[in-house]
Design a protein around this motif. Structure first.
Motif, PDB file in Angstrom:
ATOM      1  N   UNK A  93     -34.171  16.769   9.059  1.00 37.35           N
ATOM      2  CA  UNK A  93     -32.860  16.499   8.959  1.00 37.35           C
ATOM      3  C   UNK A  93     -32.180  17.783   9.285  1.00 37.35           C
ATOM      4  N   UNK A  94     -32.512  18.627   8.483  1.00 35.15           N
ATOM      5  CA  UNK A  94     -31.604  19.912   8.201  1.00 35.15           C
ATOM      6  C   UNK A  94     -31.876  20.758   9.590  1.00 35.15           C
ATOM      7  N   UNK A  95     -33.091  20.681  10.071  1.00 35.97           N
ATOM      8  CA  UNK A  95     -33.234  21.595  11.635  1.00 35.97           C
ATOM      9  C   UNK A  95     -33.588  20.362  12.557  1.00 35.97           C
ATOM     10  N   UNK A  96     -32.446  20.225  13.321  1.00 36.63           N
ATOM     11  CA  UNK A  96     -32.204  18.973  14.134  1.00 36.63           C
ATOM     12  C   UNK A  96     -33.090  19.302  15.548  1.00 36.63           C
ATOM     13  N   UNK A  97     -33.212  20.661  15.946  1.00 37.51           N
ATOM     14  CA  UNK A  97     -33.798  20.905  17.126  1.00 37.51           C
ATOM     15  C   UNK A  97     -35.397  20.362  17.032  1.00 37.51           C
ATOM     16  N   UNK A  98     -35.938  19.673  18.312  1.00 36.56           N
ATOM     17  CA  UNK A  98     -37.085  19.187  18.372  1.00 36.56           C
ATOM     18  C   UNK A  98     -37.161  18.170  17.160  1.00 36.56           C
ATOM     19  N   UNK A  99     -36.625  16.925  17.272  1.00 36.68           N
ATOM     20  CA  UNK A  99     -36.698  15.912  16.074  1.00 36.68           C
ATOM     21  C   UNK A  99     -38.196  15.229  16.349  1.00 36.68           C
ATOM     22  N   UNK A 100     -38.761  15.055  15.238  1.00 36.21           N
ATOM     23  CA  UNK A 100     -39.934  14.394  14.942  1.00 36.21           C
ATOM     24  C   UNK A 100     -39.763  12.870  14.489  1.00 36.21           C
ATOM     25  N   UNK A 101     -38.865  12.527  13.736  1.00 41.89           N
ATOM     26  CA  UNK A 101     -38.639  11.134  13.461  1.00 41.89           C
ATOM     27  C   UNK A 101     -37.848  10.225  14.625  1.00 41.89           C
ATOM     28  N   UNK A 102     -37.980   9.400  14.656  1.00 36.84           N
ATOM     29  CA  UNK A 102     -37.306   8.217  15.721  1.00 36.84           C
ATOM     30  C   UNK A 102     -35.838   8.402  15.133  1.00 36.84           C
ATOM     31  N   UNK A 103     -34.960   8.310  16.091  1.00 32.71           N
ATOM     32  CA  UNK A 103     -33.432   8.074  15.869  1.00 32.71           C
ATOM     33  C   UNK A 103     -33.004   6.743  15.115  1.00 32.71           C
ATOM     34  N   UNK A 104     -33.784   5.729  15.437  1.00 35.42           N
ATOM     35  CA  UNK A 104     -33.104   4.250  15.313  1.00 35.42           C
ATOM     36  C   UNK A 104     -33.810   4.157  13.813  1.00 35.42           C
ATOM     37  N   UNK A 105     -32.937   3.450  13.208  1.00 36.36           N
ATOM     38  CA  UNK A 105     -33.333   3.275  11.728  1.00 36.36           C
ATOM     39  C   UNK A 105     -34.908   2.421  11.713  1.00 36.36           C
ATOM     40  N   UNK A 106     -34.861   1.500  12.860  1.00 31.59           N
ATOM     41  CA  UNK A 106     -36.060   0.630  12.757  1.00 31.59           C
ATOM     42  C   UNK A 106     -37.303   1.468  13.081  1.00 31.59           C
ATOM     43  N   UNK A 107     -37.062   2.377  13.840  1.00 29.10           N
ATOM     44  CA  UNK A 107     -38.307   3.443  14.348  1.00 29.10           C
ATOM     45  C   UNK A 107     -38.809   4.042  12.994  1.00 29.10           C
ATOM     46  N   UNK A 108     -37.614   4.676  12.339  1.00 22.89           N
ATOM     47  CA  UNK A 108     -37.962   5.423  11.068  1.00 22.89           C
ATOM     48  C   UNK A 108     -38.652   4.649  10.261  1.00 22.89           C
ATOM     49  N   UNK A 109     -38.390   3.509  10.014  1.00 21.88           N
ATOM     50  CA  UNK A 109     -38.904   2.205   9.089  1.00 21.88           C
ATOM     51  C   UNK A 109     -40.277   2.254   9.309  1.00 21.88           C
ATOM     52  N   UNK A 110     -40.464   1.832  10.736  1.00 26.78           N
ATOM     53  CA  UNK A 110     -41.940   1.767  11.084  1.00 26.78           C
ATOM     54  C   UNK A 110     -42.943   2.695  10.743  1.00 26.78           C
ATOM     55  N   UNK A 111     -42.340   4.015  10.991  1.00 28.16           N
ATOM     56  CA  UNK A 111     -42.890   5.203  10.618  1.00 28.16           C
ATOM     57  C   UNK A 111     -43.612   5.266   9.178  1.00 28.16           C
TER      58      UNK A 111
END
Length: 239
Positions: A93-111
């Motif tokens: 979250x703090x270093x937004x370059x090269x995001x590793x978590x999905x941007x969608x709330x559902x994608x994050x929830x899946x992970x």
């Protein structure tokens, strides 16, 4: 500033965290701290690393994190964050370059759901070697681990992707990898024999630059785990 040798009780506290850095308190062989090291490397975040003697922790470290856990992050403002999934999500979250978590709330929830499932798998990596050392029959535990691997394999088959989130590496892959990297040390590599997609995933992960940057040789790992099992962990092994 990066220190390799670990700080133990009685050691002087390190200098404050430099302005444009974040600090990782770690232990070179800890799979939980390995998660944070993977994320820091994958995202190219400027950081320094302070390794901690987990058997004889410095008082100044326990003041920062009374639980004495690694990984722990510290910011230049003195903010302290710990617990491996929380440290990794914070970094993303703090270093937004090269995001590793999905941007969608559902994608994050899946992970996060998958990580919750994987947290039930990690105890086997300790129970089986300990049982073997004590002369117990661990065939039942090995069969259970193979079932857990079969579920992960099924996930890859259903998704038809090279990695657990997508066709490129995302956070969930880094969250799971440290234990798979240690399969051979724990003499559990044969548990992958009936899960071909999962085995291919491990072969792809080995080629990742962040994985290569944070690994140890098999001999170093084996020597550390031997010292750990003997009750005298050599945290500075190989330095």
């Amino acid at each position: 500033m990066s220190t390799e040798k670990c700080f133990a009780k009685g050691s002087a506290a390190p200098a404050p965290v430099p302005k444009d850095h974040i600090r990782l308190y770690s232990m070179r062989f800890c799979p939980f701290a390995h998660r944070a090291r993977l994320v820091l490397n994958a995202k190219g975040i400027k950081h320094d690393t302070i390794n901690i003697n987990l058997k004889d922790k410095p008082d100044w470290f326990l003041e920062k994190n009374p639980l004495g856990l690694v990984p722990t992050l510290e910011t230049p403002a003195g903010e302290v964050i710990y617990e491996s999934p929380i440290t990794c999500e914070y970094l993303d979250e703090v270093y937004p370059e090269k995001k590793l978590l999905p941007s969608s709330p559902f994608g994050k929830a899946q992970q996060k759901m998958m990580l919750e499932h994987f947290s039930k798998v990690t105890p086997y990596f300790y129970k089986i070697p300990t049982g073997r050392k004590n002369g117990e029959d661990v065939s039942g535990l090995e069969a259970e681990l193979q079932q857990k691997f079969a579920k992960l394999n099924e996930e890859l088959v259903n998704k038809k992707t090279k990695f657990f989130g997508d066709d490129s590496i995302t956070m969930i892959d880094y969250m799971m990898w440290p234990w798979f990297e240690r399969l051979e040390i724990f003499e559990l590599k044969q548990c992958l024999d009936s899960t071909p997609e999962l085995k291919q995933w491990t072969e792809r992960m080995v080629e990742d630059p962040a994985v290569k940057a944070t690994t140890h040789s098999l001999d170093t790992y084996k020597a550390f785990y031997k010292s750990y099992v003997d009750g005298k962990p050599n945290y500075d092994l190989g330095l």
